[in-house]
Design an enzyme around this catalytic site. Structure first.
Site, PDB file in Angstrom:
ATOM      1  N   GLY A   1     -19.846 -48.111 -11.793  1.00  0.00           N
ATOM      2  CA  GLY A   1     -19.700 -46.908 -11.238  1.00  0.00           C
ATOM      3  C   GLY A   1     -18.899 -45.676 -12.266  1.00  0.00           C
ATOM      4  O   GLY A   1     -18.537 -46.090 -13.458  1.00  0.00           O
TER       5      GLY A   1
ATOM      6  N   CYS B   1     -12.712 -50.853 -16.247  1.00  0.00           N
ATOM      7  CA  CYS B   1     -13.006 -49.167 -16.229  1.00  0.00           C
ATOM      8  C   CYS B   1     -13.470 -48.968 -17.276  1.00  0.00           C
ATOM      9  O   CYS B   1     -13.135 -49.234 -18.279  1.00  0.00           O
ATOM     10  CB  CYS B   1     -11.757 -48.617 -15.817  1.00  0.00           C
ATOM     11  N   LEU B   2     -14.568 -47.862 -17.381  1.00  0.00           N
ATOM     12  CA  LEU B   2     -15.101 -47.725 -18.720  1.00  0.00           C
ATOM     13  C   LEU B   2     -14.188 -46.862 -19.441  1.00  0.00           C
ATOM     14  O   LEU B   2     -14.177 -46.608 -20.594  1.00  0.00           O
ATOM     15  CB  LEU B   2     -16.500 -46.798 -18.524  1.00  0.00           C
TER      16      LEU B   2
ATOM     17  N   GLU C   1     -13.729 -45.496  -7.790  1.00  0.00           N
ATOM     18  CA  GLU C   1     -14.047 -44.081  -8.180  1.00  0.00           C
ATOM     19  C   GLU C   1     -13.393 -42.970  -7.571  1.00  0.00           C
ATOM     20  O   GLU C   1     -13.072 -42.034  -8.035  1.00  0.00           O
ATOM     21  CB  GLU C   1     -15.513 -44.016  -8.112  1.00  0.00           C
TER      22      GLU C   1
ATOM     23  N   HIS D   1     -10.327 -42.116  -9.169  1.00  0.00           N
ATOM     24  CA  HIS D   1     -10.357 -41.279 -10.198  1.00  0.00           C
ATOM     25  C   HIS D   1     -10.376 -39.828 -10.036  1.00  0.00           C
ATOM     26  O   HIS D   1      -9.788 -38.969 -10.882  1.00  0.00           O
ATOM     27  CB  HIS D   1     -11.647 -41.603 -11.055  1.00  0.00           C
TER      28      HIS D   1
HETATM   29 NI    NI Z   1     -12.847 -46.311 -13.788  1.00  0.00          NI
END
Ligand code: NI
Length: 157
Positions: free
Chosen positions: A46, A88-89, A131, A134
């Site tokens: 995501g 998480c990226l 997400e 975020h």
């Molecule tokens: Ni994330």
């Protein structure tokens, strides 16, 4: 389509509250296409618009090969509880356990501005929650049950 640079934790924009999407136009479509490509490029499940530096309420998720775009998502119902490790990226290599609902129903708009609701279980539910967080400047390391370990290893919030 193009990949965009992923904003990393510690940068202030990741902590801001994103604004609703108002225009369902070509700029939005380009953003969503780029987010999908950026997510794939980084093997993510995501990605939220603020993670590519755009403070608008748009996210993409892909779980079990099913891809979703959620614009102005709003979680309207949750059920149950589930604990799994997340990453998480924007956070690098750390993965930590987070308690999330087992089932989530989200109301959102598609890229053309049509409303829909989606109910997800387990990883889809988790991904949607992660997400949507975020969009409010919340990152999973705020909520992880393994926060001590994260901080001890030099993690920043
Ligand atoms: Ni994330």
């Amino acid at each position: 389509m193009a990949t965009r640079k992923v904003v990393k934790i510690g940068e202030s924009s990741l902590r801001k509250k994103s604004k609703p999407v108002k225009d369902f136009d070509e700029d939005l479509w380009q953003l969503l296409d780029d987010m999908k490509e950026t997510m794939h490029e980084n093997d993510g499940m995501g990605l939220a618009a603020p993670q590519v530096g755009v403070l608008r309420r748009a996210v993409v998720v892909e779980v079990n090969n099913a891809f979703y775009e959620l614009i102005n998502p709003e979680i309207i119902k949750t059920k149950g509880e589930d604990i799994e490790k997340e990453g998480c990226l924007s956070v690098g290599g750390f993965r930590g356990r987070v308690k999330r609902p087992m089932t989530v129903t989200v109301k959102a708009y598609d890229r053309f501005g049509y409303p829909f609701t989606l109910t997800g279980e387990k990883w889809l539910a988790r991904c949607i929650c992660h997400e949507v967080d975020h969009l409010d400047g919340i990152i999973f390391v705020d909520k992880t049950l393994d926060k001590d370990e994260y901080l001890k290893n030099g993690g920043v919030l």
